[in-house]
Design a protein around this motif. Structure first.
Motif, mmCIF file in Angstrom:
data_model
loop_
_atom_site.group_PDB
_atom_site.id
_atom_site.type_symbol
_atom_site.label_atom_id
_atom_site.label_comp_id
_atom_site.label_asym_id
_atom_site.label_seq_id
_atom_site.Cartn_x
_atom_site.Cartn_y
_atom_site.Cartn_z
ATOM 1 N N PHE A 7 -16.640 -32.730 47.344
ATOM 2 C CA PHE A 7 -17.002 -31.535 46.563
ATOM 3 C C PHE A 7 -15.766 -30.644 46.403
ATOM 4 O O PHE A 7 -15.662 -29.578 47.029
ATOM 5 C CB PHE A 7 -18.124 -30.766 47.265
ATOM 6 N N PRO A 8 -14.801 -31.043 45.567
ATOM 7 C CA PRO A 8 -13.528 -30.316 45.474
ATOM 8 C C PRO A 8 -13.631 -28.947 44.816
ATOM 9 O O PRO A 8 -12.701 -28.147 44.921
ATOM 10 C CB PRO A 8 -12.655 -31.261 44.638
ATOM 11 N N GLU A 9 -14.746 -28.659 44.135
ATOM 12 C CA GLU A 9 -14.860 -27.389 43.423
ATOM 13 C C GLU A 9 -15.543 -26.298 44.241
ATOM 14 O O GLU A 9 -15.911 -25.253 43.701
ATOM 15 C CB GLU A 9 -15.644 -27.604 42.113
ATOM 16 N N LEU A 10 -15.723 -26.509 45.520
ATOM 17 C CA LEU A 10 -16.399 -25.515 46.354
ATOM 18 C C LEU A 10 -15.573 -24.235 46.461
ATOM 19 O O LEU A 10 -14.347 -24.265 46.360
ATOM 20 C CB LEU A 10 -16.641 -26.095 47.747
ATOM 21 N N PRO A 11 -16.223 -23.079 46.687
ATOM 22 C CA PRO A 11 -15.480 -21.820 46.845
ATOM 23 C C PRO A 11 -14.463 -21.908 47.981
ATOM 24 O O PRO A 11 -14.704 -22.559 49.000
ATOM 25 C CB PRO A 11 -16.590 -20.808 47.173
ATOM 26 N N ASN A 12 -13.335 -21.221 47.825
ATOM 27 C CA ASN A 12 -12.278 -21.282 48.844
ATOM 28 C C ASN A 12 -12.021 -19.932 49.502
ATOM 29 O O ASN A 12 -10.970 -19.711 50.092
ATOM 30 C CB ASN A 12 -10.985 -21.836 48.244
ATOM 31 N N GLN A 13 -13.006 -19.016 49.377
ATOM 32 C CA GLN A 13 -12.909 -17.714 50.023
ATOM 33 C C GLN A 13 -14.175 -17.440 50.836
ATOM 34 O O GLN A 13 -15.272 -17.849 50.443
ATOM 35 C CB GLN A 13 -12.744 -16.599 48.968
ATOM 36 N N LEU B 173 -29.223 -31.270 45.941
ATOM 37 C CA LEU B 173 -27.893 -30.666 45.972
ATOM 38 C C LEU B 173 -27.531 -30.003 44.645
ATOM 39 O O LEU B 173 -26.886 -28.950 44.623
ATOM 40 C CB LEU B 173 -26.844 -31.720 46.327
ATOM 41 N N ALA B 174 -27.961 -30.612 43.546
ATOM 42 C CA ALA B 174 -27.688 -30.009 42.237
ATOM 43 C C ALA B 174 -28.326 -28.626 42.147
ATOM 44 O O ALA B 174 -27.700 -27.663 41.668
ATOM 45 C CB ALA B 174 -28.204 -30.919 41.128
ATOM 46 N N LEU B 175 -29.560 -28.506 42.630
ATOM 47 C CA LEU B 175 -30.242 -27.214 42.615
ATOM 48 C C LEU B 175 -29.604 -26.256 43.623
ATOM 49 O O LEU B 175 -29.459 -25.060 43.347
ATOM 50 C CB LEU B 175 -31.729 -27.418 42.924
ATOM 51 N N PHE B 176 -29.204 -26.791 44.760
ATOM 52 C CA PHE B 176 -28.534 -25.967 45.770
ATOM 53 C C PHE B 176 -27.256 -25.336 45.195
ATOM 54 O O PHE B 176 -27.036 -24.128 45.324
ATOM 55 C CB PHE B 176 -28.192 -26.819 47.000
ATOM 56 N N PHE B 177 -26.417 -26.139 44.564
ATOM 57 C CA PHE B 177 -25.163 -25.609 44.030
ATOM 58 C C PHE B 177 -25.407 -24.645 42.870
ATOM 59 O O PHE B 177 -24.651 -23.694 42.672
ATOM 60 C CB PHE B 177 -24.245 -26.748 43.608
ATOM 61 N N GLU B 178 -26.467 -24.881 42.134
ATOM 62 C CA GLU B 178 -26.826 -23.940 41.072
ATOM 63 C C GLU B 178 -27.159 -22.571 41.661
ATOM 64 O O GLU B 178 -26.716 -21.534 41.151
ATOM 65 C CB GLU B 178 -28.028 -24.487 40.292
ATOM 66 N N GLU B 179 -27.931 -22.554 42.750
ATOM 67 C CA GLU B 179 -28.278 -21.293 43.409
ATOM 68 C C GLU B 179 -27.049 -20.660 44.064
ATOM 69 O O GLU B 179 -26.863 -19.446 44.014
ATOM 70 C CB GLU B 179 -29.365 -21.528 44.462
ATOM 71 N N LEU B 180 -26.204 -21.481 44.694
ATOM 72 C CA LEU B 180 -24.991 -20.966 45.329
ATOM 73 C C LEU B 180 -24.107 -20.247 44.317
ATOM 74 O O LEU B 180 -23.591 -19.152 44.579
ATOM 75 C CB LEU B 180 -24.219 -22.112 45.981
ATOM 76 N N ASN B 181 -23.937 -20.831 43.158
ATOM 77 C CA ASN B 181 -23.067 -20.241 42.140
ATOM 78 C C ASN B 181 -23.686 -19.012 41.480
ATOM 79 O O ASN B 181 -22.971 -18.197 40.890
ATOM 80 C CB ASN B 181 -22.739 -21.286 41.074
ATOM 81 N N ALA B 182 -25.014 -18.875 41.587
ATOM 82 C CA ALA B 182 -25.694 -17.754 40.940
ATOM 83 C C ALA B 182 -25.878 -16.550 41.860
ATOM 84 O O ALA B 182 -26.252 -15.472 41.393
ATOM 85 C CB ALA B 182 -27.064 -18.208 40.424
ATOM 86 N N THR B 183 -25.618 -16.715 43.156
ATOM 87 C CA THR B 183 -25.865 -15.620 44.089
ATOM 88 C C THR B 183 -24.880 -14.474 43.876
ATOM 89 O O THR B 183 -23.748 -14.670 43.455
ATOM 90 C CB THR B 183 -25.739 -16.102 45.546
ATOM 91 N N THR B 184 -25.348 -13.274 44.194
ATOM 92 C CA THR B 184 -24.480 -12.103 44.133
ATOM 93 C C THR B 184 -23.867 -11.858 45.504
ATOM 94 O O THR B 184 -24.494 -12.089 46.535
ATOM 95 C CB THR B 184 -25.262 -10.854 43.696
ATOM 96 N N LYS B 185 -22.637 -11.382 45.508
ATOM 97 C CA LYS B 185 -21.927 -11.154 46.767
ATOM 98 C C LYS B 185 -22.210 -9.752 47.310
ATOM 99 O O LYS B 185 -22.460 -8.823 46.543
ATOM 100 C CB LYS B 185 -20.431 -11.362 46.569
#
Length: 255
Positions: A94-100, A133-145
């Motif tokens: 999963f090379p596109e994962l957040p790095n922060q 996992l597809a749904l998981f990453f969709e939710e991960l990318n949509a969350t607010t910080k």
């Protein structure tokens, strides 16, 4: 098995799977500083955790989820009772994962996805994981910080006191008392905190009390107990303090 006790030896880097989930229940726990080759998502459905990087401290109540990138040195502390959920991702898959490092809000769907993945068998095929996992990453990318971080000063004379505060042995005192305890002037302490955290000591102390109040409330303390533990003059003074920073009363925030 995905459910482990804190006494079990576990090293996610020794398990060769694209996604590894674990679940546990902790009463008290201090992982010490460590890091993984895998990225990590950290969540507690009940209770509260704090985790530190080298520079910052973060609070993690059940309303939030933490993202910790691969090879990030961190320390997880549980001071009371907490349910623990953690998911590790092999970054070569999963090379596109957040790095922060990030603290993010969590909704009910994201909670259920985390629970499901945390309890997967480690040898489940990647094809069986694909849709979830597809749904998981969709939710991960949509969350607010959420900005629930606190910069920790590095001056050696403060390290012992900060460790006691972080482990729940004491709370940061007023500036005059701290100056007396560590043998520095109030002006020197103010300069140290301004230089190393970007805040005066008084501002930093208020942020520390905010983090601690979220932790205590998440662990089941009521408003009165939390106000007393953090030395507020009254329950109403604490509620106003909490609303100033979180824009809601404690009860509304945790709903």
């Amino acid at each position: 098995m995905p459910f482990i006790s804190k006494e079990n030896y576990f090293n996610p880097d020794e398990i060769h799977a694209p996604v590894i989930g674990i679940a546990s229940d902790f009463t008290t726990h201090d992982s010490g500083f460590h890091e993984h080759n895998k990225a990590q998502l950290l969540y507690t459905p009940s209770g509260c955790m704090t985790f530190n990087t080298i520079d910052n401290q973060y609070i993690l109540p059940p309303t939030m989820v933490a993202w910790i990138p691969a090879n990030c040195s961190h320390r997880v502390i549980v001071r009371n009772v907490a349910m623990y959920r953690s998911i590790y991702f092999d970054i070569s898959h999963f090379p596109e994962l957040p790095n922060q490092v990030a603290i993010m809000n969590i909704n009910e769907l994201f909670k259920q996805l985390i629970e499901r993945i945390s309890l997967w068998d480690w040898d489940i095929s990647i094809d069986s994981q694909k849709n979830t996992l597809a749904l998981f990453f969709e939710e991960l990318n949509a969350t607010t910080k959420e900005n629930l971080s606190l910069i920790l000063p590095k001056t050696s004379k403060l390290k012992h006191h900060i460790e006691d505060w972080n482990l729940g042995k004491a709370i940061p005192p007023f500036l005059k008392q701290l100056a007396s305890e560590i043998g520095l002037s109030e002006k020197t302490i103010t300069r140290i905190f301004t230089r190393e955290t970007g805040m005066s000591y008084q501002e930093w102390r208020q942020q520390w009390r905010l983090h601690k109040s979220i932790e205590l409330l998440a662990e089941g303390r009521n408003v009165g107990e939390t106000a007393y533990d953090l030395e507020f003059s009254s329950d109403s003074a604490f509620i106003e303090f909490f609303k100033k920073y979180m824009k809601e009363t404690p009860n509304k925030y945790f709903k």
